[in-house]
Design a protein around this motif. Structure first.
Motif, PDB file in Angstrom:
ATOM      1  N   VAL A   7      33.935  35.245  40.421  1.00 44.48           N
ATOM      2  CA  VAL A   7      33.540  36.716  39.845  1.00 44.48           C
ATOM      3  C   VAL A   7      34.793  37.334  38.964  1.00 44.48           C
ATOM      4  CG1 VAL A   7      32.798  39.084  40.868  1.00 44.48           C
ATOM      5  CG2 VAL A   7      32.032  36.961  41.950  1.00 44.48           C
TER       6      VAL A   7
ATOM      7  N   ASN B 266      32.688  41.567  46.355  1.00 46.35           N
ATOM      8  CA  ASN B 266      32.143  40.825  45.225  1.00 46.35           C
ATOM      9  C   ASN B 266      30.843  41.053  45.038  1.00 46.35           C
ATOM     10  OD1 ASN B 266      34.050  38.641  44.662  1.00 46.35           O
ATOM     11  ND2 ASN B 266      33.819  37.818  46.833  1.00 46.35           N
TER      12      ASN B 266
ATOM     13  N   ALA C  16      36.368  43.251  42.252  1.00 45.85           N
ATOM     14  CA  ALA C  16      36.441  41.736  42.286  1.00 45.85           C
ATOM     15  C   ALA C  16      37.941  41.583  43.141  1.00 45.85           C
ATOM     16  CB  ALA C  16      36.309  41.122  41.164  1.00 45.85           C
TER      17      ALA C  16
ATOM     18  N   CYS D 241      34.328  38.632  35.350  1.00 43.56           N
ATOM     19  CA  CYS D 241      34.855  39.955  34.837  1.00 43.56           C
ATOM     20  C   CYS D 241      35.933  40.040  33.489  1.00 43.56           C
ATOM     21  CB  CYS D 241      35.402  40.827  35.939  1.00 43.56           C
ATOM     22  SG  CYS D 241      34.119  41.121  37.213  1.00 43.56           S
TER      23      CYS D 241
ATOM     24  N   ALA E 256      38.252  42.124  46.487  1.00 43.40           N
ATOM     25  CA  ALA E 256      37.703  41.091  47.365  1.00 43.40           C
ATOM     26  C   ALA E 256      38.499  40.153  47.652  1.00 43.40           C
ATOM     27  CB  ALA E 256      36.330  40.453  46.591  1.00 43.40           C
ATOM     28  N   LEU E 257      39.343  39.589  46.451  1.00 42.39           N
ATOM     29  CA  LEU E 257      40.480  38.488  46.629  1.00 42.39           C
ATOM     30  C   LEU E 257      41.521  38.965  47.491  1.00 42.39           C
ATOM     31  CD1 LEU E 257      40.631  35.514  45.341  1.00 42.39           C
ATOM     32  CD2 LEU E 257      42.116  36.754  43.672  1.00 42.39           C
TER      33      LEU E 257
ATOM     34  N   PHE F 140      35.353  41.074  51.933  1.00 44.50           N
ATOM     35  CA  PHE F 140      35.430  40.150  50.735  1.00 44.50           C
ATOM     36  C   PHE F 140      33.969  39.905  50.087  1.00 44.50           C
ATOM     37  CE2 PHE F 140      35.159  37.293  54.376  1.00 44.50           C
ATOM     38  CZ  PHE F 140      34.623  36.181  53.884  1.00 44.50           C
TER      39      PHE F 140
ATOM     40  N   TRP G 163      39.510  32.382  48.133  1.00 42.99           N
ATOM     41  CA  TRP G 163      38.077  32.323  48.072  1.00 42.99           C
ATOM     42  C   TRP G 163      37.394  32.069  46.847  1.00 42.99           C
ATOM     43  CZ3 TRP G 163      35.275  31.239  52.447  1.00 42.99           C
ATOM     44  CH2 TRP G 163      33.869  31.534  52.468  1.00 42.99           C
TER      45      TRP G 163
ATOM     46  N   THR H  42      34.444  31.951  45.563  1.00 44.05           N
ATOM     47  CA  THR H  42      33.391  33.032  45.016  1.00 44.05           C
ATOM     48  C   THR H  42      34.190  33.888  44.359  1.00 44.05           C
ATOM     49  OG1 THR H  42      31.829  32.078  46.489  1.00 44.05           O
ATOM     50  CG2 THR H  42      31.469  34.345  45.360  1.00 44.05           C
ATOM     51  N   SER H  43      35.030  34.690  44.963  1.00 42.88           N
ATOM     52  CA  SER H  43      36.056  35.989  44.617  1.00 42.88           C
ATOM     53  C   SER H  43      36.476  35.499  43.166  1.00 42.88           C
ATOM     54  CB  SER H  43      36.873  36.084  45.513  1.00 42.88           C
ATOM     55  OG  SER H  43      36.339  36.741  46.473  1.00 42.88           O
TER      56      SER H  43
ATOM     57  N   ALA I 259      31.003  44.223  42.809  1.00 43.27           N
ATOM     58  CA  ALA I 259      31.717  43.676  41.666  1.00 43.27           C
ATOM     59  C   ALA I 259      30.496  43.262  40.567  1.00 43.27           C
ATOM     60  CB  ALA I 259      32.751  42.724  41.434  1.00 43.27           C
TER      61      ALA I 259
END
Length: 510
Positions: A455, A420, A439, A459, A442-443, A416, A449, A451-452, A423
């Motif tokens: 990001v 990110n 991205a 995007c 990552a999620l 993850f 999360w 941060t995900s 991405a």
């Protein structure tokens, strides 16, 4: 021929396909092992070049220069005799002769087998099955098997059974448990190939032998444009993919053991299990275990390199109470690991990841490249190289190593983070659609999360998809938060990018 041999400080275990010096394994290629076995089997006799080529390559047509290269590498690995000469001497225009006296080292081999079992997980790669229905494709299955064996030997924490032992099971119908008992290994890799026209499908699976549990499996569909390139790619993918699976499994077994008189390496393995849980509490437990291992055995590189890694992790995930102190401890530990074992790619990775979060990007890039030079299929080396390049403002250069790293290690529990990073590398290089795909992945690995989600907002904002951006922004309210995040070096050293991200987030929150 004898089952095992000893000469000077060396012992050779033919069943495992392993060479030991004073009880410790010596890295040796499969062809080098076959050459050494042939020479030991005829001590004092000159073996012709043709005899040695047959021993190492079988009926495959190869240039004599290949033999010269392998003999030179073998001499380097063995070093000089007690008298200062070579163990293998050249007989001009004829071949080579082994000058040492080989004996049967029953006790020495027993000790080296015990050492291997206690210190490193052991694995055998069984001959891949050819499901194409064409005998002429048998060479391809064998070639892929041998390349995977060679790729795995680069992981120095892993004890890999050599080809000559693995291939005794070709075309034999035995269950995994029986084969593992006969070879004395804990894990097996099984696989198959199926070729159709210009396409090839490779299937591979990793098995824990005692329970017959399938730990990992993957299938690869590729274009068959050039056979040896395909073999290299499959070998690197398989070797890179099983590494985190084995680390997790080995760490779990060590963590479950009773706490009696255990070694520093046992403590490291327990720490690895906690490290891979990726929580604040488990990272702190892992750090204490790595500190304990480093104190118990200061000459064990693994204790120091994992202390470096967990220190960087605590800082990256915002779990550090004192960022400068933790980075200093991590840097000192990583440098110590490199000093103790400069041929260990994990030591260089440890230095690279700590350096990245300390803002020393050129040092991080250099260490990452060294790790890759030592082990080309080392996924973490490619990933941290991409991270350091991105944090240093070189987003376009960061994409290729990041893409290659996540392809090599599809199941790393910390992917993850890497998705990110990928991405953002794509986003800041003007590839917003591709950035969105990374991205989203990552999620999937770590839902909720923060941060995900951030990001993803960036995007969607870049693509003008504001409804989706606002949805992600609303999710951030209940997401996992931390006082710091994995992107701190990027924001600190790239204020323009940091402002772009902050601006997208502000607009999405309106």
């Amino acid at each position: 021929m004898s089952t095992d041999f000893a000469f000077g400080p060396f012992a050779i275990d033919l069943q495992r396909g392993a060479l030991f010096r004073e009880g410790r394994p010596v890295a040796i290629s499969s062809k080098g092992f076959r050459l050494l076995e042939a020479l030991l089997g005829s001590p004092g006799r000159v073996l012709t070049k043709d005899e040695l080529i047959q021993a190492a390559w079988g009926d495959t047509a190869v240039e004599e220069s290949n033999l010269s290269v392998q003999i030179a590498a073998l001499r380097k690995q063995l070093g000089p005799t007690a008298e200062g000469g070579d163990w293998i001497i050249t007989v001009p225009r004829v071949g080579y002769r082994f000058v040492g006296a080989a004996t049967e080292p029953t006790q020495q081999i027993a000790e080296t087998k015990t050492f291997a079992a206690e210190h490193r997980p052991s694995i055998a790669v069984l001959p891949f099955l050819n499901l194409s229905g064409e005998e002429e494709q048998e060479y391809l299955a064998d070639g892929i098997t041998e390349d995977i064996i060679t790729a795995l030997t680069r992981f120095r924490w892993l004890f890999v059974i050599a080809r000559n032992s693995s291939f005794t099971y070709k075309h034999k119908s035995l269950d995994a448990k029986q084969i593992a008992q006969e070879l004395g290994v804990e894990y097996l890799i099984e696989g198959s190939i199926r070729r159709s026209a210009q396409k090839i499908r490779i299937s591979a699976q990793l098995i824990e032998a005692t329970s017959a549990k399938h730990i990992w499996a993957e299938r690869y569909d590729l274009e068959l444009t050039e056979v040896f390139a395909i073999q290299d790619e499959i070998a690197e993918r398989v070797a890179g993919a099983i590494e985190p699976e084995l680390l997790k499994t080995e760490g779990a077994q060590a963590a479950a053991r009773h706490t009696g008189n255990i070694t520093a390496w046992d403590i490291v393995r327990r720490g690895i299990w906690h490290f891979h849980q990726v929580t604040n509490e488990n990272h702190l437990k892992a750090r204490e275990l790595f500190r304990q291992a480093a104190s118990l055995d200061p000459e064990l590189p693994e204790g120091h390199l994992w202390l470096g890694r967990v220190s960087a992790g605590l800082v990256a995930y915002g779990w550090s109470d004192n960022r400068p102190t933790d980075l200093q401890e991590g840097m000192e530990a990583a440098l110590k690991a490199v000093q103790l074992d400069e041929r260990n790619p994990y030591a260089h990775y440890s230095l690279a990841i700590v350096s990245a979060y300390a803002g020393q990007f050129e040092q991080s890039i250099s260490a990452a490249r060294k790790a890759i030079e030592i082990s080309p299929s080392f996924a973490l080396g490619h990933l941290v190289l991409g991270m350091a390049l991105l944090f240093g403002g070189r987003s376009s250069e960061a994409i290729a190593p990041l893409e290659y790293g996540v392809r090599l290690s599809s199941y790393d529990p910390q992917n993850f983070v890497w998705f990110n990073i990928l991405a953002l590398a794509r986003l800041f290089s003007g590839r917003a659609e591709a950035a969105l795909e990374a991205a989203a992945r990552a999620l999937q690995v770590r839902p909720n999360w923060r941060t995900s989600l951030e990001v993803l907002v960036c995007c969607y904002a870049q693509l003008g998809k504001w409804d989706e951006a606002r949805r992600c922004a609303r999710q951030m309210v209940g997401a996992v938060t931390q006082p710091d995040d994995v992107l701190t070096p990027l924001r600190t050293h790239n204020p323009g990018w940091a402002e772009d991200m902050a601006s997208s987030l502000r607009r999405a929150q309106i």
